[in-house]
Design a protein around this motif. Structure first.
Motif, PDB file in Angstrom:
ATOM      1  N   SER A  83      -6.386   3.058  -1.490  1.00 15.98           N
ATOM      2  CA  SER A  83      -5.453   2.174  -0.795  1.00 15.98           C
ATOM      3  C   SER A  83      -5.678   0.712  -1.166  1.00 15.98           C
ATOM      4  O   SER A  83      -4.733  -0.085  -1.171  1.00 15.98           O
ATOM      5  CB  SER A  83      -5.556   2.367   0.723  1.00 15.98           C
ATOM      6  N   GLU A  84      -6.900   0.360  -1.503  1.00 20.97           N
ATOM      7  CA  GLU A  84      -7.186  -1.004  -1.975  1.00 20.97           C
ATOM      8  C   GLU A  84      -6.417  -1.285  -3.257  1.00 20.97           C
ATOM      9  O   GLU A  84      -5.875  -2.388  -3.462  1.00 20.97           O
ATOM     10  CB  GLU A  84      -8.685  -1.174  -2.222  1.00 20.97           C
ATOM     11  N   TYR A  85      -6.351  -0.292  -4.133  1.00 17.36           N
ATOM     12  CA  TYR A  85      -5.633  -0.421  -5.400  1.00 17.36           C
ATOM     13  C   TYR A  85      -4.149  -0.712  -5.161  1.00 17.36           C
ATOM     14  O   TYR A  85      -3.572  -1.630  -5.752  1.00 17.36           O
ATOM     15  CB  TYR A  85      -5.815   0.872  -6.192  1.00 17.36           C
ATOM     16  N   ILE A  86      -3.512   0.046  -4.264  1.00 18.80           N
ATOM     17  CA  ILE A  86      -2.098  -0.162  -3.961  1.00 18.80           C
ATOM     18  C   ILE A  86      -1.894  -1.506  -3.270  1.00 18.80           C
ATOM     19  O   ILE A  86      -0.933  -2.231  -3.560  1.00 18.80           O
ATOM     20  CB  ILE A  86      -1.550   0.984  -3.084  1.00 18.80           C
ATOM     21  N   TYR A  87      -2.798  -1.855  -2.380  1.00 19.14           N
ATOM     22  CA  TYR A  87      -2.725  -3.167  -1.713  1.00 19.14           C
ATOM     23  C   TYR A  87      -2.739  -4.287  -2.741  1.00 19.14           C
ATOM     24  O   TYR A  87      -1.966  -5.252  -2.662  1.00 19.14           O
ATOM     25  CB  TYR A  87      -3.902  -3.323  -0.744  1.00 19.14           C
ATOM     26  N   GLU A  88      -3.602  -4.164  -3.714  1.00 16.81           N
ATOM     27  CA  GLU A  88      -3.758  -5.190  -4.741  1.00 16.81           C
ATOM     28  C   GLU A  88      -2.486  -5.354  -5.566  1.00 16.81           C
ATOM     29  O   GLU A  88      -2.126  -6.475  -5.945  1.00 16.81           O
ATOM     30  CB  GLU A  88      -4.928  -4.821  -5.658  1.00 16.81           C
TER      31      GLU A  88
END
Length: 212
Positions: free
Chosen positions: A144-149
């Protein structure tokens, strides 16, 4: 000569047009967000059990779709693989997620240029490691950090204080205790982060359809 009654023909055309438009809206498009249910791993179960909300299903993984020459690919950060791009079928049939749901969502107010920018960034981050500490400042990206970024500049998703505690007992989930003991660090309770269940409940997203 009798006049042709056009009403039935017009009605049929309108029905066909509506069906066509409806079908098109259900097709996977570049920029769509795809969620996968919790897998059979202890870590996946731990993620789901401490992040479920009254509105969410049982998501523990997330990726972004790209349609290229008629084929669908998913960019995501996976434990043990890091940031990768793989065919949709591979994402759906991951051996540890067999039997779980896969759902498609779409960001409501996203322009084509924003989608292009997000996918360019998605490609630029390929090969990064998986962030197993779930601390934003640490190396790599968790799913989810990847998509947030990717959408950070568009302020689509928000960070919230993370919790690793069971909602019923208010004690740290055993899966997280083991995970962080193995890493040799303290559980980052309260630090900013994001998770698939929380992102699925974002007001900027709309549910499109169930894929599996």
């Amino acid at each position: 000569m009798n006049k042709l009654d056009l009403k039935p023909i017009v009605s049929i055309l309108l029905v066909v047009l509506c069906i066509s438009c409806s079908t098109d809206s259900l097709k996977i498009k570049s920029g769509d967000i795809i969620f996968r249910g919790n897998a059979h791993s202890d870590l996946s179960q731990a993620i789901n059990e401490v992040t479920q909300t009254s509105k969410s299903t049982n998501y523990s993984h997330i990726g972004i779709c790209e349609v290229s020459n008629g084929d669908v690919f998913v960019y995501h950060s996976d434990l043990g693989k890091g940031v990768i791009r793989e065919p949709l079928e591979a994402f759906i049939t991951a051996k540890d997620s067999i039997g779980y749901t896969v759902d498609l969502y779409r960001i409501k107010t996203l322009e084509d240029k924003q989608i292009e920018t997000a996918l360019v960034k998605a490609k630029s981050l390929l090969g990064n490691s998986y962030n197993s500490t779930y601390i934003l400042e640490d190396e790599g990206y968790y799913c989810s950090e990847y998509i947030y970024e990717l959408f950070k500049a568009d302020s689509i998703f928000k960070l919230e204080p993370m919790t690793f505690k069971n909602a019923e007992t208010h004690q740290f989930h055993s899966g997280w205790i083991t995970h962080y003991e193995n890493l040799g660090i303290e559980i980052p309770e309260g630090k900013p982060g994001c998770n698939p269940n929380g992102m699925a409940n974002n007001d900027n997203l709309m549910f499109i359809r169930k894929i599996k």
